[in-house]
Motif scaffolding. Structure first.
Motif, PDB file in Angstrom:
ATOM      1  N   THR A   1      58.604  40.965  48.596  1.00 31.42           N
ATOM      2  CA  THR A   1      59.483  40.955  47.426  1.00 31.42           C
ATOM      3  C   THR A   1      58.725  40.827  46.111  1.00 31.42           C
ATOM      4  N   THR A   2      57.419  40.609  46.173  1.00 29.01           N
ATOM      5  CA  THR A   2      56.642  40.437  44.949  1.00 29.01           C
ATOM      6  C   THR A   2      56.589  41.737  44.138  1.00 29.01           C
ATOM      7  N   PRO A   3      56.569  41.631  42.809  1.00 30.04           N
ATOM      8  CA  PRO A   3      56.395  42.834  41.987  1.00 30.04           C
ATOM      9  C   PRO A   3      54.938  43.291  41.924  1.00 30.04           C
ATOM     10  N   ILE A   4      54.029  42.503  42.475  1.00 30.59           N
ATOM     11  CA  ILE A   4      52.625  42.910  42.528  1.00 30.59           C
ATOM     12  C   ILE A   4      52.499  44.119  43.456  1.00 30.59           C
ATOM     13  N   LYS A   5      51.827  45.162  43.013  1.00 30.06           N
ATOM     14  CA  LYS A   5      51.706  46.396  43.774  1.00 30.06           C
ATOM     15  C   LYS A   5      50.399  46.442  44.561  1.00 30.06           C
ATOM     16  N   PRO A   6      50.383  47.139  45.710  1.00 26.45           N
ATOM     17  CA  PRO A   6      49.147  47.245  46.502  1.00 26.45           C
ATOM     18  C   PRO A   6      47.971  47.782  45.702  1.00 26.45           C
ATOM     19  N   GLU A   7      48.227  48.759  44.826  1.00 30.45           N
ATOM     20  CA  GLU A   7      47.116  49.354  44.087  1.00 30.45           C
ATOM     21  C   GLU A   7      46.419  48.362  43.148  1.00 30.45           C
TER      22      GLU A   7
ATOM     23  N   VAL B   1      36.531  43.827  46.871  1.00 35.95           N
ATOM     24  CA  VAL B   1      37.463  43.821  45.731  1.00 35.95           C
ATOM     25  C   VAL B   1      38.864  43.437  46.198  1.00 35.95           C
ATOM     26  N   VAL B   2      39.313  44.052  47.283  1.00 32.66           N
ATOM     27  CA  VAL B   2      40.646  43.765  47.811  1.00 32.66           C
ATOM     28  C   VAL B   2      40.743  42.309  48.263  1.00 32.66           C
ATOM     29  N   GLN B   3      39.714  41.828  48.944  1.00 32.01           N
ATOM     30  CA  GLN B   3      39.718  40.445  49.423  1.00 32.01           C
ATOM     31  C   GLN B   3      39.752  39.456  48.269  1.00 32.01           C
ATOM     32  N   GLU B   4      38.938  39.695  47.243  1.00 32.90           N
ATOM     33  CA  GLU B   4      38.887  38.775  46.100  1.00 32.90           C
ATOM     34  C   GLU B   4      40.216  38.753  45.356  1.00 32.90           C
ATOM     35  N   ASN B   5      40.814  39.912  45.141  1.00 34.81           N
ATOM     36  CA  ASN B   5      42.107  39.956  44.457  1.00 34.81           C
ATOM     37  C   ASN B   5      43.208  39.288  45.271  1.00 34.81           C
ATOM     38  N   SER B   6      43.116  39.381  46.597  1.00 30.18           N
ATOM     39  CA  SER B   6      44.123  38.755  47.453  1.00 30.18           C
ATOM     40  C   SER B   6      44.019  37.239  47.413  1.00 30.18           C
ATOM     41  N   ILE B   7      42.790  36.718  47.375  1.00 30.48           N
ATOM     42  CA  ILE B   7      42.561  35.283  47.464  1.00 30.48           C
ATOM     43  C   ILE B   7      42.680  34.588  46.116  1.00 30.48           C
ATOM     44  N   LYS B   8      42.098  35.169  45.087  1.00 29.06           N
ATOM     45  CA  LYS B   8      41.986  34.463  43.800  1.00 29.06           C
ATOM     46  C   LYS B   8      43.246  34.503  42.950  1.00 29.06           C
ATOM     47  N   GLY B   9      44.141  35.431  43.236  1.00 34.56           N
ATOM     48  CA  GLY B   9      45.376  35.498  42.444  1.00 34.56           C
ATOM     49  C   GLY B   9      45.119  35.998  41.032  1.00 34.56           C
ATOM     50  N   GLY B  10      46.090  35.741  40.155  1.00 35.23           N
ATOM     51  CA  GLY B  10      45.969  36.168  38.764  1.00 35.23           C
ATOM     52  C   GLY B  10      46.457  37.575  38.489  1.00 35.23           C
ATOM     53  N   LEU B  11      47.003  38.262  39.500  1.00 30.06           N
ATOM     54  CA  LEU B  11      47.541  39.609  39.299  1.00 30.06           C
ATOM     55  C   LEU B  11      48.941  39.500  38.710  1.00 30.06           C
ATOM     56  N   ARG B  12      49.245  40.348  37.772  1.00 25.36           N
ATOM     57  CA  ARG B  12      50.524  40.266  37.057  1.00 25.36           C
ATOM     58  C   ARG B  12      51.428  41.443  37.358  1.00 25.36           C
ATOM     59  N   GLY B  13      52.728  41.160  37.408  1.00 25.35           N
ATOM     60  CA  GLY B  13      53.711  42.200  37.645  1.00 25.35           C
ATOM     61  C   GLY B  13      55.023  41.838  36.967  1.00 25.35           C
ATOM     62  N   VAL B  14      55.910  42.795  36.877  1.00 23.37           N
ATOM     63  CA  VAL B  14      57.227  42.566  36.269  1.00 23.37           C
ATOM     64  C   VAL B  14      58.293  42.980  37.271  1.00 23.37           C
ATOM     65  N   GLY B  15      59.120  42.028  37.647  1.00 25.75           N
ATOM     66  CA  GLY B  15      60.214  42.307  38.570  1.00 25.75           C
ATOM     67  C   GLY B  15      61.547  42.054  37.903  1.00 25.75           C
ATOM     68  N   ARG B  16      62.571  41.770  38.696  1.00 26.17           N
ATOM     69  CA  ARG B  16      63.911  41.499  38.186  1.00 26.17           C
ATOM     70  C   ARG B  16      64.417  40.184  38.760  1.00 26.17           C
TER      71      ARG B  16
ATOM     72  N   GLU C   1      67.802  37.437  39.397  1.00 26.56           N
ATOM     73  CA  GLU C   1      69.089  37.634  40.060  1.00 26.56           C
ATOM     74  C   GLU C   1      70.114  38.339  39.179  1.00 26.56           C
ATOM     75  N   THR C   2      69.927  38.262  37.879  1.00 25.54           N
ATOM     76  CA  THR C   2      70.862  38.907  36.948  1.00 25.54           C
ATOM     77  C   THR C   2      70.409  40.305  36.551  1.00 25.54           C
ATOM     78  N   GLY C   3      69.235  40.715  37.085  1.00 24.98           N
ATOM     79  CA  GLY C   3      68.740  42.042  36.772  1.00 24.98           C
ATOM     80  C   GLY C   3      67.846  42.108  35.552  1.00 24.98           C
ATOM     81  N   ARG C   4      67.597  40.963  34.923  1.00 24.58           N
ATOM     82  CA  ARG C   4      66.733  40.959  33.749  1.00 24.58           C
ATOM     83  C   ARG C   4      65.262  40.965  34.163  1.00 24.58           C
ATOM     84  N   PRO C   5      64.382  41.576  33.336  1.00 22.75           N
ATOM     85  CA  PRO C   5      62.949  41.612  33.660  1.00 22.75           C
ATOM     86  C   PRO C   5      62.387  40.194  33.795  1.00 22.75           C
TER      87      PRO C   5
END
Length: 284
Positions: free
Chosen positions: A201-207, A228-243, A245-249
């Motif tokens: 359900t995370t807005p973080i994308k695989p790419e 690169v994939v391992q470090e990004n998976s472990i260290k966090g800090g990736l940003r995304g925009v989801g919705r 419950e009311t549909g707001r960003p």
């Protein structure tokens, strides 16, 4: 897993002193079991095991312990120690991969003695590393000759880690195309963000897991891409925009993996994915 101390340099590294370990992870020094354990539970203080391993040439270069929410368990809780040979005569440089032993234990019943082989990539000589894989594990129950079994297991795990040191050179020989990178990222994305049913359900994308954090990691070989994939998976800090419950960003940032067990589990799973990817690329 940031369990390194200032003693763990790759140019002037030394073992953590017992006073330093007592400050960082006091549960290492527990001499009895938590009151919740039965009489069959044999509480062998981790420090005694460490002293035995140090006589065999293994030095503790980092430590951490879990935070317990149960009153009275702080001095018995799960802890993790990183061990490395400091007398092997190796001269390290940035980019080298080293093998170390991870020792996990607890005297509150939450963990047996567990030995794991880990690979770490040297990011700079002042002790910064990237954990690039958890390879093998041996568990020793709190019964019988614990110290002897742990020391024997350490050599077995170390042999497995040294075998796995071939991975950097091996995996570096495989060039990854866009499709292979996407498969690796999607597998890691599911491992990191999927729930028990495999839903994400995370807005973080695989790419986003494929974006290097350092200039020297901009390459297309499997070893570099996997790191690169391992470090990004472990260290966090990736940003995304989801919705919401009311549909707001709603902005979201991935959290780093801080739990001892969660870190080990994810690293082992990612390593398995890397091994399978190497096998596929080798046989294509």
């Amino acid at each position: 897993m940031s369990i390194y101390a200032k003693t763990a340099r790759f140019d002037t590294g030394r073992a953590l002193s017992e006073d330093e370990m007592r400050t960082i992870a006091p549960s290492i020094f527990a001499t009895s079991a938590h009151e919740s354990r039965s009489k069959r539970f044999m509480p062998i203080p981790t420090i005694e095991i460490l002293r035995g391993l140090m006589k065999e040439g293994f030095a503790p270069v980092g430590a951490r312990q879990s935070v317990s929410r149960t009153e009275g368990k702080a001095n018995f809780t799960k802890h993790l120690i990183r061990l490395r040979r400091l007398d092997d005569g190796n001269v390290y440089k940035v980019g080298d991969t080293v093998c170390e032993i991870l020792l996990k234990n607890a005297n509150d019943g939450t963990s047996a003695y567990e030995l794991l082989a880990g690979l770490f990539r040297v990011c700079c000589l002042n002790s910064l590393v990237a954990h690039t894989g958890t390879i093998d594990a041996i568990k020793v129950r709190h019964s019988g000759d614990v110290q002897g079994k742990v020391i024997e297991g350490t050599y077995r795990v170390l042999a497995e880690a040294e075998r796995a040191l071939a991975a950097p050179q091996d995996w570096s020989s495989f060039t990854m195309g866009r499709d292979a990178k996407e498969v690796l990222a999607e597998a890691a994305h599911l491992l990191r963000f999927g729930d028990a049913d495999g839903a994400v359900t995370t807005p973080i994308k695989p790419e986003q897991l494929l974006v290097p954090r350092r200039q020297e990691d901009r390459a297309d070989d499997l070893w570099t891409v996997w790191n690169v994939v391992q470090e990004n998976s472990i260290k966090g800090g990736l940003r995304g925009v989801g919705r919401d419950e009311t549909g707001r960003p709603r902005r979201s940032t991935s959290r780093p993996i801080n739990g001892i067990d969660q870190d080990i589990k994810l690293n082992k799973a990612l390593w398995l994915v890397g091994e399978r990817m190497a096998r596929l690329l080798r046989n294509r």
